[in-house]
Design a protein around this motif. Structure first.
Motif, PDB file in Angstrom:
ATOM      1  N   GLY A   1       0.723  -1.443   0.194  1.00 41.38           N
ATOM      2  CA  GLY A   1      -0.204   0.091   0.316  1.00 41.38           C
ATOM      3  C   GLY A   1       0.575   0.975  -0.337  1.00 41.38           C
ATOM      4  O   GLY A   1       2.234   0.930   0.294  1.00 41.38           O
ATOM      5  N   GLY A   2       0.412   2.723  -0.358  1.00 40.77           N
ATOM      6  CA  GLY A   2       0.899   3.605  -0.458  1.00 40.77           C
ATOM      7  C   GLY A   2       1.791   3.536  -1.486  1.00 40.77           C
ATOM      8  O   GLY A   2       1.151   3.025  -2.515  1.00 40.77           O
ATOM      9  N   VAL A   3       2.589   5.059  -1.696  1.00 43.64           N
ATOM     10  CA  VAL A   3       3.374   4.591  -2.826  1.00 43.64           C
ATOM     11  C   VAL A   3       4.882   5.428  -2.635  1.00 43.64           C
ATOM     12  O   VAL A   3       5.817   5.310  -1.842  1.00 43.64           O
ATOM     13  CB  VAL A   3       2.989   6.286  -3.901  1.00 43.64           C
ATOM     14  CG1 VAL A   3       1.598   6.096  -4.020  1.00 43.64           C
ATOM     15  CG2 VAL A   3       3.058   7.767  -2.367  1.00 43.64           C
ATOM     16  N   LYS A   4       5.776   5.277  -3.411  1.00 45.25           N
ATOM     17  CA  LYS A   4       7.309   5.198  -4.201  1.00 45.25           C
ATOM     18  C   LYS A   4       7.098   6.445  -4.987  1.00 45.25           C
ATOM     19  O   LYS A   4       6.789   5.837  -6.234  1.00 45.25           O
ATOM     20  CB  LYS A   4       7.939   3.675  -3.771  1.00 45.25           C
ATOM     21  CG  LYS A   4       7.548   3.670  -2.900  1.00 45.25           C
ATOM     22  CD  LYS A   4       8.941   1.992  -3.625  1.00 45.25           C
ATOM     23  CE  LYS A   4       9.152   0.898  -2.918  1.00 45.25           C
ATOM     24  NZ  LYS A   4      10.282  -0.136  -3.477  1.00 45.25           N
ATOM     25  N   VAL A   5       7.814   7.808  -4.637  1.00 44.89           N
ATOM     26  CA  VAL A   5       8.084   8.447  -5.498  1.00 44.89           C
ATOM     27  C   VAL A   5      10.051   8.366  -5.858  1.00 44.89           C
ATOM     28  O   VAL A   5      10.811   8.725  -4.445  1.00 44.89           O
ATOM     29  CB  VAL A   5       7.715  10.039  -4.713  1.00 44.89           C
ATOM     30  CG1 VAL A   5       7.811  10.526  -6.091  1.00 44.89           C
ATOM     31  CG2 VAL A   5       6.061   9.637  -4.867  1.00 44.89           C
ATOM     32  N   VAL A   6       9.894   8.453  -6.847  1.00 49.39           N
ATOM     33  CA  VAL A   6      11.609   8.682  -6.658  1.00 49.39           C
ATOM     34  C   VAL A   6      11.473   9.305  -8.650  1.00 49.39           C
ATOM     35  O   VAL A   6      10.611  10.222  -8.793  1.00 49.39           O
ATOM     36  CB  VAL A   6      12.199   7.877  -8.150  1.00 49.39           C
ATOM     37  CG1 VAL A   6      13.297   7.518  -8.862  1.00 49.39           C
ATOM     38  CG2 VAL A   6      12.164   6.403  -7.612  1.00 49.39           C
ATOM     39  N   ILE A   7      12.543  10.391  -7.730  1.00 56.26           N
ATOM     40  CA  ILE A   7      12.926  12.078  -8.820  1.00 56.26           C
ATOM     41  C   ILE A   7      14.364  12.010  -8.342  1.00 56.26           C
ATOM     42  O   ILE A   7      15.069  12.487  -7.637  1.00 56.26           O
ATOM     43  CB  ILE A   7      12.153  13.323  -7.336  1.00 56.26           C
ATOM     44  CG1 ILE A   7      10.404  13.499  -7.629  1.00 56.26           C
ATOM     45  CG2 ILE A   7      13.266  14.385  -8.439  1.00 56.26           C
ATOM     46  CD1 ILE A   7      10.049  14.569  -7.025  1.00 56.26           C
ATOM     47  N   GLY A   8      15.156  12.229  -9.410  1.00 55.14           N
ATOM     48  CA  GLY A   8      15.466  12.037  -9.847  1.00 55.14           C
ATOM     49  C   GLY A   8      16.368  10.876  -9.034  1.00 55.14           C
ATOM     50  O   GLY A   8      15.893   9.697  -9.639  1.00 55.14           O
ATOM     51  N   ASP A   9      17.678  11.342  -8.584  1.00 58.22           N
ATOM     52  CA  ASP A   9      18.110   9.788  -7.592  1.00 58.22           C
ATOM     53  C   ASP A   9      17.753   9.905  -6.081  1.00 58.22           C
ATOM     54  O   ASP A   9      18.241   8.677  -5.706  1.00 58.22           O
ATOM     55  CB  ASP A   9      19.698  10.381  -7.635  1.00 58.22           C
ATOM     56  CG  ASP A   9      20.218  12.196  -7.066  1.00 58.22           C
ATOM     57  OD1 ASP A   9      19.187  12.170  -6.290  1.00 58.22           O
ATOM     58  OD2 ASP A   9      21.459  11.757  -6.980  1.00 58.22           O
ATOM     59  N   LYS A  10      16.976  10.799  -6.146  1.00 55.38           N
ATOM     60  CA  LYS A  10      15.987  10.154  -4.804  1.00 55.38           C
ATOM     61  C   LYS A  10      14.803   9.589  -4.915  1.00 55.38           C
ATOM     62  O   LYS A  10      13.677   9.970  -5.383  1.00 55.38           O
ATOM     63  CB  LYS A  10      15.512  11.815  -4.576  1.00 55.38           C
ATOM     64  CG  LYS A  10      16.796  12.639  -3.286  1.00 55.38           C
ATOM     65  CD  LYS A  10      16.010  14.057  -3.642  1.00 55.38           C
ATOM     66  CE  LYS A  10      17.687  14.990  -2.859  1.00 55.38           C
ATOM     67  NZ  LYS A  10      17.345  16.193  -2.691  1.00 55.38           N
TER      68      LYS A  10
END
Length: 182
Positions: free
Chosen positions: A151-160
């Motif tokens: 559940g929930g989300v994972k967010v990848v922005i660039g290398d973070k």
């Protein structure tokens, strides 16, 4: 950093400068994505472009006819240059570099959002707004379905990586318990 990556950055920078002068940076990005996807997805096209027995003139004529009226002149000119110089293999790196240069220049960042279900446009807008404030950029969201998330989300922005998944929260909770037990 490889020679190909360095060369791709140079071509990407030149293409971005031309696109910026014509105020078509986002259009050029979309066109470049479509061209890269079309070329990398088709082995016959890749082989045609990389075959040394086929003259550069023939390759360029075929590509111009295929792309005429579909992509802008800066993209066609860049493809011509790459093919003439035998550098068509750097197209994916060129696209990646172009997107990075464009993002830095325009204050745009791409976010890959992993979730267990497809996000609605409203949910994407919410994620874009929240992470845009955090990154101080305009965020473009690409949603990837990951059934392994609880559940929930994972967010990848660039290398973070911003891990808001249930598994990530449980892992952090376990680590905090382990620190307290020591």
């Amino acid at each position: 950093m490889s020679r190909e990556t360095i060369a791709a950055k140079r071509y990407a920078k030149a293409l971005f400068e031309v696109a910026a002068q014509q105020q078509k940076t986002l259009e050029v990005e979309q066109e470049l994505k479509a061209v890269v996807e079309a070329i990398t997805a088709d082995n016959d096209v890749q082989q045609f472009i990389s075959t040394p027995n086929i003259s550069v003139t023939v390759k360029l004529d075929v590509l111009k006819k295929a792309l005429q009226e579909k992509v802008s002149q800066p993209v066609i000119n860049t493809l011509e240059l790459l093919i003439e110089r035998g550098r068509a293999d750097i197209l994916p790196d060129l696209l990646e570099s172009y997107i990075r240069i464009e993002g830095e220049s325009l204050g745009i960042a791409d976010a890959t959002v992993y979730s267990t279900y497809p996000l609605s446009e409203q949910e994407k807008a919410t994620v874009a707004a929240q992470f845009g404030a955090l990154a101080n950029k305009k965020i473009r969201v690409e949603n990837v379905i990951d059934k392994s998330l609880l559940g929930g989300v994972k967010v990848v922005i660039g290398d973070k990586l911003y891990d808001g998944s249930l598994a990530g929260k449980l892992e952090r909770l376990e680590k905090s318990f382990n620190r307290q037990a020591q």
